[in-house]
Structures are given as C-alpha cells and as structure tokens.
Design an enzyme around this catalytic site. Sequence first.
Site, PDB file in Angstrom:
ATOM      1  N   HIS A 223       0.902  -1.325  -0.015  1.00 45.56           N
ATOM      2  CA  HIS A 223       0.000  -0.056   0.009  1.00 45.56           C
ATOM      3  C   HIS A 223       1.068   1.326  -0.087  1.00 45.56           C
ATOM      4  CE1 HIS A 223      -3.441   2.519   0.622  1.00 45.56           C
ATOM      5  NE2 HIS A 223      -3.857   2.176   1.965  1.00 45.56           N
ATOM      6  N   HIS A 262      -2.214  -2.352  -9.502  1.00 43.86           N
ATOM      7  CA  HIS A 262      -3.366  -1.952  -8.730  1.00 43.86           C
ATOM      8  C   HIS A 262      -4.516  -2.687  -8.521  1.00 43.86           C
ATOM      9  CE1 HIS A 262      -6.154   1.207  -6.913  1.00 43.86           C
ATOM     10  NE2 HIS A 262      -4.991   1.923  -6.613  1.00 43.86           N
ATOM     11  N   ASP A 316       2.577   5.520  -6.737  1.00 49.62           N
ATOM     12  CA  ASP A 316       3.713   5.449  -5.930  1.00 49.62           C
ATOM     13  C   ASP A 316       4.777   5.610  -6.942  1.00 49.62           C
ATOM     14  OD1 ASP A 316       1.827   3.438  -3.717  1.00 49.62           O
ATOM     15  OD2 ASP A 316       2.546   5.658  -3.355  1.00 49.62           O
TER      16      ASP A 316
HETATM   17  C1  SDX Z   1      -1.625   2.153  -3.351  1.00 52.12           C
HETATM   18  O1  SDX Z   1      -6.130   0.444  -3.422  1.00 52.12           O
HETATM   19  C2  SDX Z   1      -5.710   2.039  -3.510  1.00 52.12           C
HETATM   20  O2  SDX Z   1      -6.350   2.637  -4.029  1.00 52.12           O
HETATM   21  C3  SDX Z   1      -4.389   1.992  -2.929  1.00 52.12           C
HETATM   22  C4  SDX Z   1      -3.920   3.316  -3.565  1.00 52.12           C
HETATM   23  C5  SDX Z   1      -4.436   4.643  -2.897  1.00 52.12           C
HETATM   24  O3  SDX Z   1      -4.436   5.560  -3.262  1.00 52.12           O
HETATM   25  O4  SDX Z   1      -4.773   4.449  -1.703  1.00 52.12           O
HETATM   26  O5  SDX Z   1      -3.888   3.263  -4.856  1.00 52.12           O
HETATM   27  C6  SDX Z   1      -2.216   3.416  -3.140  1.00 52.12           C
HETATM   28  O6  SDX Z   1      -1.401   1.594  -2.463  1.00 52.12           O
HETATM   29  C7  SDX Z   1      -1.083   1.743  -4.507  1.00 52.12           C
HETATM   30  C8  SDX Z   1      -0.449   0.212  -4.881  1.00 52.12           C
HETATM   31  C9  SDX Z   1       0.969   0.395  -3.939  1.00 52.12           C
HETATM   32  N1  SDX Z   1       1.578  -1.012  -4.006  1.00 52.12           N
HETATM   33  C10 SDX Z   1       2.445  -1.569  -4.582  1.00 52.12           C
HETATM   34  O7  SDX Z   1       3.063  -0.911  -5.723  1.00 52.12           O
HETATM   35  C11 SDX Z   1       3.083  -2.914  -4.156  1.00 52.12           C
HETATM   36  C12 SDX Z   1       3.058  -3.717  -5.697  1.00 52.12           C
HETATM   37  N2  SDX Z   1       1.975  -4.043  -6.359  1.00 52.12           N
HETATM   38  C13 SDX Z   1       1.320  -5.379  -6.017  1.00 52.12           C
HETATM   39  O8  SDX Z   1       1.752  -5.871  -4.623  1.00 52.12           O
HETATM   40  C14 SDX Z   1      -0.079  -5.327  -6.531  1.00 52.12           C
HETATM   41  O9  SDX Z   1      -0.437  -4.665  -7.731  1.00 52.12           O
HETATM   42  C15 SDX Z   1      -1.139  -4.734  -5.559  1.00 52.12           C
HETATM   43  C16 SDX Z   1      -1.166  -5.158  -4.330  1.00 52.12           C
HETATM   44  C17 SDX Z   1      -1.180  -3.096  -5.634  1.00 52.12           C
HETATM   45  C18 SDX Z   1      -2.397  -5.171  -6.271  1.00 52.12           C
HETATM   46  O10 SDX Z   1      -2.756  -6.525  -6.163  1.00 52.12           O
HETATM   47  P1  SDX Z   1      -3.916  -7.484  -6.506  1.00 52.12           P
HETATM   48  O11 SDX Z   1      -4.783  -6.610  -6.829  1.00 52.12           O
HETATM   49  O12 SDX Z   1      -4.261  -8.031  -5.493  1.00 52.12           O
HETATM   50  O13 SDX Z   1      -3.602  -8.069  -7.621  1.00 52.12           O
HETATM   51  P2  SDX Z   1      -2.791  -9.414  -7.740  1.00 52.12           P
HETATM   52  O14 SDX Z   1      -1.709  -9.267  -6.806  1.00 52.12           O
HETATM   53  O15 SDX Z   1      -3.869 -10.417  -7.531  1.00 52.12           O
HETATM   54  O16 SDX Z   1      -2.104  -9.528  -9.256  1.00 52.12           O
HETATM   55  C19 SDX Z   1      -2.787  -9.918 -10.282  1.00 52.12           C
HETATM   56  C20 SDX Z   1      -1.502 -10.727 -10.939  1.00 52.12           C
HETATM   57  C21 SDX Z   1      -0.742 -11.584 -10.319  1.00 52.12           C
HETATM   58  O17 SDX Z   1       0.037 -12.533 -11.013  1.00 52.12           O
HETATM   59  P3  SDX Z   1      -0.506 -14.120 -10.577  1.00 52.12           P
HETATM   60  O18 SDX Z   1       0.261 -14.234  -9.224  1.00 52.12           O
HETATM   61  O19 SDX Z   1      -1.986 -14.251 -10.974  1.00 52.12           O
HETATM   62  O20 SDX Z   1       0.338 -14.615 -11.812  1.00 52.12           O
HETATM   63  O21 SDX Z   1      -0.624  -9.837 -11.406  1.00 52.12           O
HETATM   64  C22 SDX Z   1       0.685  -9.921 -10.718  1.00 52.12           C
HETATM   65  C23 SDX Z   1       0.378 -10.828  -9.592  1.00 52.12           C
HETATM   66  O22 SDX Z   1       1.567 -11.811  -9.281  1.00 52.12           O
HETATM   67  N3  SDX Z   1       1.192  -8.533 -10.085  1.00 52.12           N
HETATM   68  C24 SDX Z   1       2.444  -8.176  -9.954  1.00 52.12           C
HETATM   69  C25 SDX Z   1       2.428  -7.026  -9.341  1.00 52.12           C
HETATM   70  N4  SDX Z   1       0.942  -6.505  -9.379  1.00 52.12           N
HETATM   71  C26 SDX Z   1       0.268  -7.447  -9.766  1.00 52.12           C
HETATM   72  N5  SDX Z   1       3.388  -9.174 -10.348  1.00 52.12           N
HETATM   73  C27 SDX Z   1       4.720  -8.084 -10.185  1.00 52.12           C
HETATM   74  N6  SDX Z   1       4.676  -6.988  -9.613  1.00 52.12           N
HETATM   75  C28 SDX Z   1       3.573  -6.259  -9.399  1.00 52.12           C
HETATM   76  N7  SDX Z   1       3.633  -5.132  -8.856  1.00 52.12           N
END
Ligand code: SDX
Length: 377
Positions: A223, A262, A316
């Site tokens: 996050h 996201h 971010d």
């Molecule tokens: C913020 O919710 C909000 O609005 C948050 C925010 C706000 O203003 O409050 O926007 C602020 O928190 C932005 C997010 C910051 N976090 C990061 O940058 C951390 C890296 N991001 C990931 O951890 C991820 O993208 C999330 C947690 C943000 C979202 O994850 P989801 O929706 O649970 O999606 P997912 O993990 O199920 O991903 C789907 C697929 C997966 O592949 P598979 O395992 O199914 O093969 O996409 C991949 C994930 O592995 N994936 C990523 C990735 N994001 C998704 N793989 C590598 N790196 C990533 N960043």
Amino acid sequence: TVNPPGVHRGLAGVVVDTTAVSTVIQETNSLTYRGYPVQELAAHRSFEEVAYLLRYGELPDAGQLREFETRERALRPLGRTTAELLTRLPSTCHPMDVLRTAVSLFGAEDPTEDDGSPAANRAKSLTLLAKLPVVVAADHRRRRGLDPILPDPALGLAENFFHMCFGAVPEPEVVRCFEISLILYAEHSFNASTFTARVVTSTLSDLYSAVTAAIGALKGPLHGGANEAVMHMLREIGDPGRAAEWLDGALAARRKIMGFGHRVYKHGDSRVPLMQEATDRLVARTGDPEAVRLAALHTALRHAVLDRKGIHPNLDYPAGLAYHLMGFDTPAFTPIFVMSRVTGWTAHITEQLDHNALIRPLGAYNGPDQRPVPMAV
Ligand code: SDX
C-alpha cells in the site's frame, strides 16, 4: 489462489457501503473527488482547497478558504509534551512509527478525544492536517542530527513543509510538483488504510484511534509503503541498462515490483500521467546528471514491466522519484502520503458515522470438526 464458494479474499470486487467522497470511473479511468476530476483539481487548485472540498463536500469561496487557512496555520505548533516525547524516540525509529505515535499522543492530550460529534471530529481533523507536516519535518531533521524549524504561519501548507525540512522554500515549480502529489494522494475511496479507518470508526471508537490504525495499514509496502520501496528498488538496479535483466530476475523470484499494479485500476492508474509530467518537469529543470540517469532508469523499468507483465505503474512509482528529486529522505516518503491522505481518511470517518453499521464480516470455517476434549493426562 482459488477461493472457496462465496469467499472473496482481500474483499476484491466486494462493495461494502455507499460513499459520496470519491469514485474511480472505470469507463474513463478517471478519479473524481466529490464529483470534480482530480486532474483538474491538481492543475488549478491548492491542496488546502482540496482538503476543504473533501471535508465539506464543496470547494471554498475566497472567504471560506481564508478562514480555513488561518485556522490551519494557527494549529501547526506542536504541544510541548508531544514535541518533547517525540525527541525521546530512537533515531532509528521509522518515521511512520513516529507519526503513528504522534497521533496517539495527540489523542492522549486532547480532552475531547472521545467526543465523536461532527464538530469535534472536524476540529480533530484540522489539528491533524496542521500538525502532521510539523511532525514529519521535525523527524526528517532529527534523523540528520538537526534541530526542528518552527512552522511559519505566513506560508501555505506545501511551502511551509519545505521551510520546516530544509529552512528554505524552493522554486514555485518544485512546490507545485509537491502540491500536485498531495492533491493526487489525498483520497482514493475504499483503499486498505481508509477501510481500516472505517472499520475502527464503525465500533464508535475515536478519530485518533482510527487514524492511528490507518497509518499502520498505509505503512505496508503493498500500500503506501510502496513509494519508499520504489526508491530502494531503483537504487538496487542502479543502471538503466540493467533494468530488463534485473526485472527478469525479480519476476523469476516472484517478487512484486514496487510501484506497479493496482487492485482497482487494471489499465493504468488515472493519477499517474499528471504526476509523471510534474516529475519530468522536475528532472528537466534540475539538469543534474544523477537525476537524469535516475529518470532514464525509471523510464526503462516502466517500459520493461509493461512489456513483460502488462502491468502499469501506480501513483507511488512517479511520486517516489519526485520526492527523491525534491531532497526528501526515502523513509519520509510514506509519511508525506499520510500528510495528504489524512484528508481522505477523516472525510470517510465522518461519512461512516453519518450512516454507521458495525463492520463485522464472516469467515468460512475450514478448521477441525467439533471433537471432545481428552481427559487431562
Ligand atoms: C496504493 O487501493 C488503492 O487505491 C491504493 C492506492 C491509494 O491511493 O490508496 O492506490 C495506493 O497502495 C497503490 C499500490 C502500491 N503498492 C505497490 O506498488 C506494491 C506492488 N503492487 C502489487 O503488490 C499489487 O499490484 C497490488 C497489491 C497493488 C494489487 O494487487 P492485486 O489487486 O491483489 O492483484 P494481484 O496481486 O492479484 O495481481 C494479479 C496478477 C498476479 O499474477 P499471478 O500471481 O496471478 O500470476 O498480477 C501480478 C500478480 O503476481 N502482479 C504483479 C504486480 N502486481 C500484480 N506482479 C509483480 N509485481 C507487481 N507489482
């Protein structure tokens, strides 16, 4: 992960309540605060005006803005107890822990802590808006072995933050880039930290407890902690030419690439273009070779992630680079996110109380069947 029937892990896609604070319009991939497109707010309004909008639901007129700014500036100075206690924390203490502790102290010293009336909560919200930047700036200097610089009531919120961190206000273009980041970070519907604040509020606990809990949630690298993690990642990669190779290794190790992806935006975070443009302007104006190299690495990695995973950057990603270029230490990046998001959190706290329902979901049990306790051995 396949969810058992009826189970929505991470509450993905689950609508838990109504809200009038903001919305992401999927069709146009845009975000509006109380109906106003955030891109227009960031281009034409101050952070104080946006804070007022989130709080009252309407943009202030000139008189309302002047009164709001005057009250905010008067509330900036920390109480002596809080200022003194915060200096007692170990200098190795992460700034998010300092901030979480400060909010607890604000609650402890506020005689109206348990008064959850709208007027009392509005007063507490303004106190936090005014004092959080003072805490973040004082900690920024403490970590560098420097004494705090007192807030200047002649300066706006963004300018005053630079004044308290560095003893000077940079060029208007740098301040504007910072203010754009504050406006873009201010609110984002039911994100994890905002939902945390709503859960705490739904038990009719106090605003300081809800904000303390929200800070705890925002700290996580999935996050708000991602903006700090972006900078660590860029330093780990080092050279623009290594971006693709590093990414292949990271993905092979199933690492999350910080600043990308996201839960809601699946075709790119609507806030990124404006923040990226502001960051690009920062790089262009500094002309510093290190900044230019970092920006080239930042761009190379963004292209590589899109090529290999089809995943877009979130806010971010550009914000982390921008804060580094402004001279802030990496651990201060998420605290800056808090300074802004406290406006969204407190708007949601008020809304939760307007039509409260205790937030208490169910769990699908998958533990052992009922069994008799064996006689004591
Ligand atoms: C913020 O919710 C909000 O609005 C948050 C925010 C706000 O203003 O409050 O926007 C602020 O928190 C932005 C997010 C910051 N976090 C990061 O940058 C951390 C890296 N991001 C990931 O951890 C991820 O993208 C999330 C947690 C943000 C979202 O994850 P989801 O929706 O649970 O999606 P997912 O993990 O199920 O991903 C789907 C697929 C997966 O592949 P598979 O395992 O199914 O093969 O996409 C991949 C994930 O592995 N994936 C990523 C990735 N994001 C998704 N793989 C590598 N790196 C990533 N960043």
